[in-house]
Write an enzyme that holds these catalytic residues in place. Sequence first.
Site, PDB file in Angstrom:
ATOM      1  N   LYS A 115     -22.782 -32.228 -15.830  1.00  0.00           N
ATOM      2  CA  LYS A 115     -23.354 -32.358 -17.176  1.00  0.00           C
ATOM      3  C   LYS A 115     -22.842 -31.263 -18.099  1.00  0.00           C
ATOM      4  O   LYS A 115     -22.604 -31.508 -19.274  1.00  0.00           O
ATOM      5  CB  LYS A 115     -24.882 -32.318 -17.120  1.00  0.00           C
ATOM      6  CG  LYS A 115     -25.510 -33.588 -16.571  1.00  0.00           C
ATOM      7  CD  LYS A 115     -27.010 -33.555 -16.767  1.00  0.00           C
ATOM      8  CE  LYS A 115     -27.700 -34.747 -16.114  1.00  0.00           C
ATOM      9  NZ  LYS A 115     -29.160 -34.594 -16.135  1.00  0.00           N
ATOM     10  N   LYS A 197     -21.138 -47.454 -10.929  1.00  0.00           N
ATOM     11  CA  LYS A 197     -22.572 -47.579 -10.690  1.00  0.00           C
ATOM     12  C   LYS A 197     -23.258 -48.124 -11.942  1.00  0.00           C
ATOM     13  O   LYS A 197     -22.871 -47.799 -13.067  1.00  0.00           O
ATOM     14  CB  LYS A 197     -23.105 -46.174 -10.372  1.00  0.00           C
ATOM     15  CG  LYS A 197     -24.533 -46.151  -9.879  1.00  0.00           C
ATOM     16  CD  LYS A 197     -24.929 -44.729  -9.518  1.00  0.00           C
ATOM     17  CE  LYS A 197     -26.436 -44.590  -9.519  1.00  0.00           C
ATOM     18  NZ  LYS A 197     -26.897 -43.237  -9.276  1.00  0.00           N
ATOM     19  N   LYS A 200     -27.085 -47.233 -17.799  1.00  0.00           N
ATOM     20  CA  LYS A 200     -27.320 -47.584 -19.193  1.00  0.00           C
ATOM     21  C   LYS A 200     -26.171 -47.123 -20.088  1.00  0.00           C
ATOM     22  O   LYS A 200     -25.702 -47.851 -20.949  1.00  0.00           O
ATOM     23  CB  LYS A 200     -28.619 -46.937 -19.664  1.00  0.00           C
ATOM     24  CG  LYS A 200     -29.174 -47.603 -20.895  1.00  0.00           C
ATOM     25  CD  LYS A 200     -30.686 -47.591 -20.868  1.00  0.00           C
ATOM     26  CE  LYS A 200     -31.231 -48.755 -21.655  1.00  0.00           C
ATOM     27  NZ  LYS A 200     -32.624 -49.021 -21.375  1.00  0.00           N
TER      28      LYS A 200
END
Length: 341
Positions: A115, A197, A200
């Site tokens: 991240k 995977k 969203k």
Amino acid sequence: MALATPRVFSGIQPSGELHIGNFLGAVQAWVEIQHRYESYFCVVDYHAITVPYVPPELRSRTHEMAISLLAAGIDPSVATLFVQSAVPEHTELAWIFNTITPLGELERQTQFKDKAQRQESVPAGLLNYPVLQAADILLYRADSVPVGEDQVQHLELTREIARRWNARFTPDTPFFPEPKALLTPARRIMGLDGQAKMSKSLGNTVGLLESPDEVWAKLRPAVTDPKRVRRTDPGTPEVCNIYHLHKAFNPESTVEMVAGQCRTAGWGCLDCKKVLFEGMERSLAPMRARAADIRSRPGHVEAVLGDGAATARRIARDTLRDVKEIMGLAPDAGLRPRAVK
Ligand code: TRP
């Protein structure tokens, strides 16, 4: 002495409506677990603000996530469902844990490294994310945490934090348990593009509450075995994402038939998708109906979450009162002193 029911805690990001990947990967297991454990399920909005976000959208994503969880079968009469920021003890305990967590362990977390790489400026909250997660779990002194494979490293750190805190403050009678991961069956649901995977942010999902037309519009063009170019080309079920969805939504007998029809080119991919669609409808139709019912009752979600937060907070306060007393910190001004034993 009667054995206490084991306690479970798990958290989910407020990403809005659940998709079938979240459902099969986590929430389906919660629905079953809630009947066997004393269960706390938390929509983790304090975790969500460690990356850039839009405030009004956070509130609606939190609300939609709660509707999805209830529609999926989380039953507030057996489990406690609440929003993290409604129980301030989560962040209070996180601060305390920050003081005993080694910086090196935080910097080693793969999720942080991933991240942080995607961020121009890295907020300290992103680094401390797993400390808040440890506080979530240990605030309830949960024994077990249903999570996917990707959270195993965070769970190890939670145990490390419990061990360090116990060693420092309650060496003779450990106060915090060392919670175990209850690994949800390793079902990594791929997106309908068959590439990555289901997620969203990649736009390759099927929402749990989408209409039958919307679901079919996504299934129809979904990627299958690339070797089945013509209708008569035989396929290999194991390489086909649609086959894996059959395993999640259809009974064993149907799955066997699907595999046979694929290998012999008895069915085309569209025939196979129609049978998948029927299987999905059996699971999804009742959820859609529950969501519609919830939406028709004004204030229902708020009431459920309010009750959940009140239940969670009773335990959270007890834990924090003990922790502060043990550590030599001041008691909560709103609480009466502990009765002398
Ligand atoms: N980090 C978890 C995730 O991204 C969410 C989470 C926050 C969590 N707190 C938790 C999961 C406590 C389990 C227990 O999926």
